[in-house]
Scaffold this active site. Structure first.
Site, PDB file in Angstrom:
ATOM      1  N   VAL A 190      11.495 -33.379  52.244  1.00 41.20           N
ATOM      2  CA  VAL A 190      11.270 -32.034  51.694  1.00 41.20           C
ATOM      3  C   VAL A 190      10.106 -32.057  50.699  1.00 41.20           C
ATOM      4  O   VAL A 190       9.261 -31.156  50.702  1.00 41.20           O
ATOM      5  CB  VAL A 190      12.564 -31.493  51.034  1.00 41.20           C
ATOM      6  CG1 VAL A 190      12.340 -30.086  50.489  1.00 41.20           C
ATOM      7  CG2 VAL A 190      13.723 -31.500  52.024  1.00 41.20           C
ATOM      8  N   TYR A 219      29.141 -37.194  48.590  1.00 42.32           N
ATOM      9  CA  TYR A 219      27.920 -36.374  48.502  1.00 42.32           C
ATOM     10  C   TYR A 219      28.283 -34.933  48.149  1.00 42.32           C
ATOM     11  O   TYR A 219      27.651 -34.309  47.293  1.00 42.32           O
ATOM     12  CB  TYR A 219      27.223 -36.450  49.855  1.00 42.32           C
ATOM     13  CG  TYR A 219      25.963 -35.648  50.030  1.00 42.32           C
ATOM     14  CD1 TYR A 219      24.745 -36.111  49.543  1.00 42.32           C
ATOM     15  CD2 TYR A 219      25.974 -34.452  50.749  1.00 42.32           C
ATOM     16  CE1 TYR A 219      23.564 -35.391  49.753  1.00 42.32           C
ATOM     17  CE2 TYR A 219      24.806 -33.724  50.960  1.00 42.32           C
ATOM     18  CZ  TYR A 219      23.604 -34.201  50.455  1.00 42.32           C
ATOM     19  OH  TYR A 219      22.448 -33.484  50.671  1.00 42.32           O
ATOM     20  N   LYS A 241      27.175 -32.836  44.811  1.00 43.45           N
ATOM     21  CA  LYS A 241      26.284 -31.669  44.959  1.00 43.45           C
ATOM     22  C   LYS A 241      26.946 -30.399  44.417  1.00 43.45           C
ATOM     23  O   LYS A 241      26.296 -29.562  43.788  1.00 43.45           O
ATOM     24  CB  LYS A 241      25.920 -31.484  46.434  1.00 43.45           C
ATOM     25  CG  LYS A 241      24.935 -32.525  46.958  1.00 43.45           C
ATOM     26  CD  LYS A 241      23.525 -32.239  46.444  1.00 43.45           C
ATOM     27  CE  LYS A 241      22.492 -33.159  47.032  1.00 43.45           C
ATOM     28  NZ  LYS A 241      21.159 -32.942  46.473  1.00 43.45           N
TER      29      LYS A 241
HETATM   30  P1  NAP Z   1      14.677 -38.061  51.428  1.00 38.46           P
HETATM   31  O1  NAP Z   1      13.600 -37.884  52.408  1.00 38.46           O
HETATM   32  O2  NAP Z   1      15.655 -39.176  51.604  1.00 38.46           O
HETATM   33  O3  NAP Z   1      14.018 -38.181  49.990  1.00 38.46           O
HETATM   34  C1  NAP Z   1      14.803 -38.472  48.869  1.00 38.46           C
HETATM   35  C2  NAP Z   1      13.894 -38.653  47.691  1.00 38.46           C
HETATM   36  O4  NAP Z   1      14.731 -38.959  46.552  1.00 38.46           O
HETATM   37  C3  NAP Z   1      12.906 -39.805  47.844  1.00 38.46           C
HETATM   38  O5  NAP Z   1      11.627 -39.410  47.377  1.00 38.46           O
HETATM   39  C4  NAP Z   1      13.496 -40.895  46.946  1.00 38.46           C
HETATM   40  O6  NAP Z   1      12.513 -41.718  46.356  1.00 38.46           O
HETATM   41  C5  NAP Z   1      14.156 -40.055  45.870  1.00 38.46           C
HETATM   42  N1  NAP Z   1      15.203 -40.820  45.200  1.00 38.46           N
HETATM   43  C6  NAP Z   1      16.343 -41.318  45.746  1.00 38.46           C
HETATM   44  N2  NAP Z   1      17.025 -42.023  44.822  1.00 38.46           N
HETATM   45  C7  NAP Z   1      16.290 -41.949  43.674  1.00 38.46           C
HETATM   46  C8  NAP Z   1      16.459 -42.471  42.376  1.00 38.46           C
HETATM   47  N3  NAP Z   1      17.534 -43.215  42.043  1.00 38.46           N
HETATM   48  N4  NAP Z   1      15.512 -42.205  41.446  1.00 38.46           N
HETATM   49  C9  NAP Z   1      14.417 -41.476  41.773  1.00 38.46           C
HETATM   50  N5  NAP Z   1      14.208 -40.937  42.975  1.00 38.46           N
HETATM   51  C10 NAP Z   1      15.133 -41.181  43.917  1.00 38.46           C
HETATM   52  O7  NAP Z   1      15.548 -36.757  51.284  1.00 38.46           O
HETATM   53  P2  NAP Z   1      15.219 -35.253  51.714  1.00 38.46           P
HETATM   54  O8  NAP Z   1      15.796 -35.069  53.069  1.00 38.46           O
HETATM   55  O9  NAP Z   1      13.816 -34.920  51.429  1.00 38.46           O
HETATM   56  O10 NAP Z   1      16.181 -34.466  50.719  1.00 38.46           O
HETATM   57  C11 NAP Z   1      15.679 -33.737  49.600  1.00 38.46           C
HETATM   58  C12 NAP Z   1      16.807 -32.895  49.034  1.00 38.46           C
HETATM   59  O11 NAP Z   1      17.259 -31.995  50.042  1.00 38.46           O
HETATM   60  C13 NAP Z   1      18.028 -33.719  48.604  1.00 38.46           C
HETATM   61  O12 NAP Z   1      18.519 -33.222  47.383  1.00 38.46           O
HETATM   62  C14 NAP Z   1      19.023 -33.493  49.732  1.00 38.46           C
HETATM   63  O13 NAP Z   1      20.348 -33.604  49.264  1.00 38.46           O
HETATM   64  C15 NAP Z   1      18.680 -32.081  50.156  1.00 38.46           C
HETATM   65  N6  NAP Z   1      19.043 -31.731  51.540  1.00 38.46           N
HETATM   66  C16 NAP Z   1      18.554 -32.475  52.584  1.00 38.46           C
HETATM   67  C17 NAP Z   1      18.926 -32.123  53.869  1.00 38.46           C
HETATM   68  C18 NAP Z   1      18.415 -32.893  55.069  1.00 38.46           C
HETATM   69  O14 NAP Z   1      18.849 -32.580  56.188  1.00 38.46           O
HETATM   70  N7  NAP Z   1      17.548 -33.870  54.911  1.00 38.46           N
HETATM   71  C19 NAP Z   1      19.771 -31.019  54.101  1.00 38.46           C
HETATM   72  C20 NAP Z   1      20.207 -30.276  53.000  1.00 38.46           C
HETATM   73  C21 NAP Z   1      19.843 -30.642  51.721  1.00 38.46           C
HETATM   74  P3  NAP Z   1      11.707 -42.817  47.235  1.00 38.46           P
HETATM   75  O15 NAP Z   1      10.759 -42.010  48.088  1.00 38.46           O
HETATM   76  O16 NAP Z   1      11.001 -43.628  46.237  1.00 38.46           O
HETATM   77  O17 NAP Z   1      12.747 -43.554  48.024  1.00 38.46           O
END
Ligand code: NAP
Ligand code: GDP
Length: 319
Positions: free
Chosen positions: A17, A140, A144
């Site tokens: 995202v 999770y 959330k």
């Molecule tokens: P993602 O691609 O896995 O990215 C997660 C990000 O969080 C990465 O940049 C990671 O850093 C960072 N992160 C994880 N642990 C961390 C920590 N301890 N300290 C600092 N940074 C940390 O996830 P995404 O899919 O983009 O999700 C973004 C948001 O959307 C999340 O809140 C998720 O719950 C929500 N969401 C996602 C989906 C989906 O289908 N993907 C659906 C609904 C909601 P690194 O890059 O350094 O690893």
């Protein structure tokens, strides 16, 4: 930039995202906003002091809080405790430090997969806390859900404008393709890529293929996120999802992926693997009241673009 301009810190800025938001703001090229995208290399947000230093360094006026431990069904099933603790820590640190440093607005991220398991459909923003989540991802989900509780409490006690959005299942460029932890679309994008490269003719999809999901293209979600940051003034969350009619089965996803790859082999379903929640159909009526004309990218086009991105970037992607 003048003193009155926005400085927007995006946590989780290197993820699916975050990268999509970066793409859209670079296309817009606005000069009245400074965007800073950070990831875990910049600070471990589970660590209060590291998080505080990050905020002291960048002095954000606004925060989009995306950072989270995120994963698909199978990763959640085996790591509920980690999902609960890491996400609780990160969210508590980011919101408390935002409050302490005078951040004007925080937009955090929930998900349609945190809603009650046993529920009436469609699900809407008022129903988040109405019953236990599906047991597969309770860690999770509860972490959330607490964001919404914290947002209400920060508002009540300190007058903070901390809000949240509720996206459905997201996919697009820069996704997580690791088979152990990925969501269904990136998981199947990588799987089919590998099958084709090895000359295989059978595409095996986990579960029955019958579950239904709403999927949003990350670049569409990015536009909506930016709108929420600039225009949405409620503390209560807002669902950011495609319309209910755009829900598709996992079987449909597999067929669209096969088409995008021009894969002519057969698709089979491994029914010994879990299906997870049958459906999570969410209503985007609230979003439609604000933005009646927002156009979502057609699913098959977004799938094609995502497959093309993976084909071009598979060596550097998160596999
Ligand atoms: P993602 O691609 O896995 O990215 C997660 C990000 O969080 C990465 O940049 C990671 O850093 C960072 N992160 C994880 N642990 C961390 C920590 N301890 N300290 C600092 N940074 C940390 O996830 P995404 O899919 O983009 O999700 C973004 C948001 O959307 C999340 O809140 C998720 O719950 C929500 N969401 C996602 C989906 C989906 O289908 N993907 C659906 C609904 C909601 P690194 O890059 O350094 O690893
Ligand atoms: P969910 O939407 O939160 O349940 O998470 P997912 O994106 O992981 O989607 C899970 C659904 O896709 C379930 O019905 C799974 O059985 C199905 N599925 C099929 N193949 C895969 C795969 O390779 N990875 C994942 N994560 N799910 C798969």
């Amino acid at each position: 930039m003048s003193q009155n301009n926005k400085v927007i810190l995006v946590t989780g800025g290197a993820g699916l995202v975050g990268k999509a938001i970066q793409t859209i703001v670079e296309q817009e090229g606005r000069e009245d906003e400074k965007w800073i995208f950070v990831c875990s290399k910049d600070a471990d947000l589970c660590d209060f002091n590291a998080t505080k230093q990050l905020f002291q360094k960048h002095k954000p006026t606004h925060v989009i809080h995306l950072a989270a431990m995120v994963g698909g069904l199978f990763h959640n099933m085996s790591h509920n405790l980690d999902f609960l603790r890491k996400n609780l820590h990160m969210n508590d640190n980011v919101l408390q430090i935002s409050y302490e440093t005078g951040v004007k607005k925080v937009v955090s991220c929930l998900s349609t997969c945190i809603f009650p398991d046993k529920t009436a459909y469609p699900i809407d923003e008022t129903m988040i806390h109405n019953g236990p989540p599906h047991p597969s991802n309770f860690g999770y989900s509860y972490a959330k859900r607490m964001i919404d509780i914290m947002n209400q409490a920060y508002h009540e006690q300190h007058g903070c404008t901390f809000t949240s959005v509720i996206p459905c299942n997201v996919f697009g460029p820069h996704d997580n393709y690791n088979p152990e932890s990925s969501h269904v679309i990136p998981g199947l994008i990588k799987k089919l890529f590998d099958i084709i490269n090895l000359g295989g003719d059978t595409f095996t999809v986990m579960g029955t293929g019958k579950p239904l999901r709403q999927f949003i293209y990350s670049l569409d979600l990015a536009k909506l996120f930016i709108w929420v940051l600039r225009e949405y003034n409620e503390i209560d969350p807002i669902v950011l999802s495609v319309d209910e009619e755009s829900e598709v089965s996992i079987k449909q996803v597999a067929e669209d992926l096969a088409k995008a790859y021009n894969f002519q082999g057969k698709i089979v379903f491994d029914t010994t693997k879990a299906d997870g929640q049958f459906k999570k159909t969410a209503s985007n009526q609230k979003l439609r009241k604000y933005l009646p004309d927002f156009q979502f990218t057609p699913f098959s086009q977004a799938i094609q673009e995502s497959v093309d991105w993976y084909k071009a970037n598979h060596t550097s992607a998160r596999n």
